[in-house]
Design a protein around this motif. Sequence first.
Motif, PDB file in Angstrom:
ATOM      1  N   UNK A   1      53.961  76.370  -8.255  1.00  0.00           N
ATOM      2  CA  UNK A   1      53.742  77.510  -7.359  1.00  0.00           C
ATOM      3  C   UNK A   1      53.844  77.127  -5.888  1.00  0.00           C
ATOM      4  N   UNK A   2      54.135  75.860  -5.632  1.00  0.00           N
ATOM      5  CA  UNK A   2      54.253  75.342  -4.270  1.00  0.00           C
ATOM      6  C   UNK A   2      52.952  75.552  -3.488  1.00  0.00           C
ATOM      7  N   UNK A   3      51.838  75.346  -4.182  1.00  0.00           N
ATOM      8  CA  UNK A   3      50.515  75.517  -3.589  1.00  0.00           C
ATOM      9  C   UNK A   3      49.884  74.135  -3.446  1.00  0.00           C
ATOM     10  N   UNK A   4      49.927  73.597  -2.241  1.00  0.00           N
ATOM     11  CA  UNK A   4      49.437  72.246  -2.008  1.00  0.00           C
ATOM     12  C   UNK A   4      47.935  72.121  -2.248  1.00  0.00           C
ATOM     13  N   UNK A   5      47.199  73.179  -1.997  1.00  0.00           N
ATOM     14  CA  UNK A   5      45.752  73.163  -2.203  1.00  0.00           C
ATOM     15  C   UNK A   5      45.413  72.967  -3.684  1.00  0.00           C
ATOM     16  N   UNK A   6      46.067  73.718  -4.542  1.00  0.00           N
ATOM     17  CA  UNK A   6      45.838  73.587  -5.984  1.00  0.00           C
ATOM     18  C   UNK A   6      46.271  72.209  -6.471  1.00  0.00           C
ATOM     19  N   UNK A   7      47.371  71.726  -5.951  1.00  0.00           N
ATOM     20  CA  UNK A   7      47.857  70.401  -6.328  1.00  0.00           C
ATOM     21  C   UNK A   7      46.846  69.315  -5.933  1.00  0.00           C
ATOM     22  N   UNK A   8      46.293  69.433  -4.729  1.00  0.00           N
ATOM     23  CA  UNK A   8      45.302  68.460  -4.262  1.00  0.00           C
ATOM     24  C   UNK A   8      44.019  68.539  -5.093  1.00  0.00           C
ATOM     25  N   UNK A   9      43.604  69.756  -5.441  1.00  0.00           N
ATOM     26  CA  UNK A   9      42.423  69.925  -6.300  1.00  0.00           C
ATOM     27  C   UNK A   9      42.638  69.232  -7.637  1.00  0.00           C
ATOM     28  N   UNK A  10      43.839  69.377  -8.169  1.00  0.00           N
ATOM     29  CA  UNK A  10      44.163  68.730  -9.446  1.00  0.00           C
ATOM     30  C   UNK A  10      44.092  67.225  -9.350  1.00  0.00           C
TER      31      UNK A  10
END
Length: 61
Positions: A25-34
């Motif tokens: 989804x190109x969502x850096x926040x979600x990626x960082x949370x993961x």
Amino acid sequence: MNSDTNEGKWKQIKGEFKEELGKITNNESTEAEGSFDKLVGKIQEKYGETREKIEKEIKSW
């Protein structure tokens, strides 16, 4: 194996999913949370500590 170790394994799986979802989804926040969830999960699995204790320690770094 205690419940914190099992929770750590689950946290890693959930973290990998969030990380991939963030990439898709190109969502850096979600990626960082993961990535954070995976880190906490690995530490939790290895040392059997509670999630709260690990997160507090990581945030103090």
